[in-house]
Design a protein around this motif. Structure first.
Motif, short mmCIF file in Angstrom:
data_model
loop_
_atom_site.label_atom_id
_atom_site.label_comp_id
_atom_site.label_asym_id
_atom_site.label_seq_id
_atom_site.Cartn_x
_atom_site.Cartn_y
_atom_site.Cartn_z
N MET A 140 2.39 9.74 5.63
CA MET A 140 1.93 8.37 5.92
C MET A 140 2.89 7.71 6.91
SD MET A 140 2.77 6.61 2.21
CE MET A 140 4.46 6.20 1.70
N GLY A 141 2.34 6.76 7.69
CA GLY A 141 3.12 6.09 8.70
C GLY A 141 2.71 6.56 10.09
N MET A 142 2.32 5.60 10.94
CA MET A 142 1.94 5.86 12.33
C MET A 142 2.80 4.95 13.20
SD MET A 142 -2.17 6.03 11.39
CE MET A 142 -2.71 5.74 13.05
N LEU A 154 0.83 -1.22 0.00
CA LEU A 154 0.00 0.00 0.00
C LEU A 154 0.86 1.27 0.00
CD1 LEU A 154 -2.77 -1.08 2.54
CD2 LEU A 154 -3.03 -0.84 0.06
N PHE A 155 1.90 1.29 0.81
CA PHE A 155 2.75 2.49 0.87
C PHE A 155 3.54 2.67 -0.44
CE2 PHE A 155 2.78 2.05 5.77
CZ PHE A 155 1.71 2.93 5.90
N ASN A 156 3.98 1.57 -1.03
CA ASN A 156 4.65 1.69 -2.33
C ASN A 156 3.68 2.19 -3.39
OD1 ASN A 156 7.27 0.93 -1.60
ND2 ASN A 156 6.79 -1.24 -1.77
N ASN A 157 2.44 1.74 -3.30
CA ASN A 157 1.41 2.19 -4.23
C ASN A 157 1.15 3.69 -4.06
OD1 ASN A 157 -0.44 1.85 -6.28
ND2 ASN A 157 -2.05 0.98 -4.98
N MET A 158 1.20 4.18 -2.83
CA MET A 158 1.09 5.62 -2.57
C MET A 158 2.22 6.38 -3.26
SD MET A 158 -1.44 6.78 -0.67
CE MET A 158 -0.82 8.30 0.06
N LYS A 159 3.41 5.86 -3.15
CA LYS A 159 4.56 6.52 -3.78
C LYS A 159 4.38 6.58 -5.30
CE LYS A 159 8.75 8.16 -4.26
NZ LYS A 159 9.18 9.46 -3.71
N MET A 160 3.88 5.47 -5.88
CA MET A 160 3.66 5.47 -7.33
C MET A 160 2.57 6.46 -7.73
SD MET A 160 4.12 1.58 -8.68
CE MET A 160 3.51 0.66 -7.29
N ALA A 214 7.79 7.99 2.72
CA ALA A 214 7.07 8.98 3.54
C ALA A 214 7.98 10.16 3.86
CB ALA A 214 6.60 8.34 4.85
N THR A 215 7.42 11.38 3.82
CA THR A 215 8.20 12.57 4.20
C THR A 215 7.65 13.23 5.47
OG1 THR A 215 6.93 13.99 2.72
CG2 THR A 215 8.95 13.03 1.84
N TYR A 216 6.41 12.90 5.84
CA TYR A 216 5.83 13.31 7.13
C TYR A 216 5.29 12.05 7.79
CZ TYR A 216 5.95 18.26 5.81
OH TYR A 216 6.35 19.52 5.45
N VAL A 217 5.77 11.73 8.98
CA VAL A 217 5.21 10.59 9.72
C VAL A 217 4.44 11.14 10.92
CG1 VAL A 217 6.78 8.77 8.96
CG2 VAL A 217 7.46 10.25 10.84
N ARG A 218 3.30 10.54 11.20
CA ARG A 218 2.41 11.01 12.29
C ARG A 218 2.44 9.97 13.40
NH1 ARG A 218 -0.75 10.47 7.66
NH2 ARG A 218 -1.79 8.83 8.84
N ILE A 219 3.20 10.26 14.44
CA ILE A 219 3.46 9.23 15.45
C ILE A 219 2.95 9.67 16.83
CG2 ILE A 219 5.23 7.81 16.52
CD1 ILE A 219 6.92 8.16 14.04
N GLY A 220 2.02 8.91 17.37
CA GLY A 220 1.45 9.22 18.67
C GLY A 220 1.97 8.31 19.76
N SER A 221 1.39 7.13 19.87
CA SER A 221 1.65 6.26 21.02
C SER A 221 3.12 5.85 21.17
CB SER A 221 0.74 5.04 20.97
OG SER A 221 0.72 4.47 19.70
N ASP A 232 3.51 1.42 11.91
CA ASP A 232 3.95 1.12 10.54
C ASP A 232 4.89 2.18 9.95
OD1 ASP A 232 2.22 3.24 10.00
OD2 ASP A 232 0.59 1.96 9.30
N PHE A 233 5.46 3.06 10.80
CA PHE A 233 6.22 4.18 10.21
C PHE A 233 7.50 3.74 9.51
CE2 PHE A 233 7.72 4.23 14.68
CZ PHE A 233 9.10 4.27 14.52
N GLU A 234 8.09 2.62 9.97
CA GLU A 234 9.33 2.20 9.30
C GLU A 234 9.06 1.77 7.85
OE1 GLU A 234 9.55 0.26 12.84
OE2 GLU A 234 11.71 0.60 13.17
N ILE A 235 7.96 1.04 7.67
CA ILE A 235 7.60 0.59 6.32
C ILE A 235 7.25 1.81 5.46
CG2 ILE A 235 6.02 -0.87 4.99
CD1 ILE A 235 5.65 -2.57 7.50
N ALA A 236 6.54 2.78 6.06
CA ALA A 236 6.17 3.99 5.32
C ALA A 236 7.41 4.77 4.89
CB ALA A 236 5.25 4.86 6.18
#
Ligand SMILES: *Cc1c(COP(=O)(O)O)cnc(C)c1O
Length: 241
Positions: free
Chosen positions: A212-214, A187-193, A226-233, A217-221
């Motif tokens: 993308m990436g929380m 899915l993340f590769n598809n986003m990049k494409m 990914a250029t912005y990762v949204r990380i909470g917990s 899953d932020f490492e895969i993103a």
């Protein structure tokens, strides 16, 4: 506070490692600490550790925290959740970035209010890359094969791009909660494409950012671009609710 610093450091180390693994520079990646349901004190601790970007997904909470922390002029607020048009005023007033342009109507509303306040706002177009019903955004789960789906996204972006005061930075997505690493990678590769296909369509709109990436899953993103990762917990600890 000390624990939070450790969790933040561990998260930043993992981000650096994922970037290195992908042959990317860590400078290309902005960490957004998602502070929803976390207190002003907890946010301050993370700010003091060097983080400047924070994410919220509720209007009241954003407003309350932005007012309480307005003396920190380099702190940037990212609104990352679905927004109802009638609640948009506070977001225009307090957020520096908006990640959830999931329909034309909200883009039009933001643009009108930005004009009134004589402000600008960088935004992300939210897309639904998995096709999951619960996920918001423009549906793009089959954009490579379904030309109508792709064309419809292009038309929406064309319209949004003409709205005053909105600057489209790129695309944002949320991956399914329970997906396997293989599915997430796909899915993340598809986003990049998709992002590259859109940059080809719109060479004048430099819309190359990918939000993308929380925590889970932020490492895969990051490996997918990914250029912005949204990380909470992973930074603040689990939320109660
Ligand atoms: C809550 C939230 C996040 C962060 O989730 P974690 O799993 O705690 O990292 C990221 N993006 C959006 C849109 C969210 O609502």
């Amino acid at each position: 506070m000390q624990n939070n610093h450790k969790a933040l450091q561990a998260t930043c180390d993992r981000i650096a490692q994922a970037a290195h693994h992908a042959g990317r520079s860590v400078e290309e990646i902005t960490v957004i600490a998602v502070s929803k349901q976390k207190s002003i004190e907890e946010i301050l601790a993370i700010y003091q550790a060097g983080i400047r970007h924070f994410g919220e997904n509720r209007r009241e909470e954003l407003q309350k925290k932005a007012v309480a922390l307005q003396h920190l002029t380099d702190l940037k607020w990212h609104f990352i959740g679905h927004l109802q048009t009638r609640q948009s005023q506070a977001v225009v007033q307090y957020a520096h970035y908006f990640h959830a342009v999931d329909r034309l109507k909200i883009a039009e509303r933001l643009s009108t209010q930005l004009l009134q306040l004589n402000q600008e706002m960088p935004v992300f177009i939210q897309v639904n890359i998995s096709g999951e019903d619960s996920k918001g955004g423009f549906l793009v789960d089959n954009w490579q094969k379904d030309s109508q789906q792709f064309q419809s996204l292009i038309q929406s972006i064309e319209t949004i791009a003409t709205l005053p005061r909105l600057k489209i930075l790129g695309l944002m997505t949320m991956a399914p909660f329970d997906a396997s690493s293989e599915t997430l990678r796909y899915l993340f590769n598809n986003m990049k494409m998709l992002s590259m296909a859109l940059q080809e369509q719109f060479p004048l709109l430099s819309m190359k950012e990918l939000s993308m990436g929380m925590s889970r899953d932020f490492e895969i993103a990051i490996e997918a671009g990914a250029t912005y990762v949204r990380i909470g917990s992973a930074i603040f600890g689990e939320r109660v609710k």
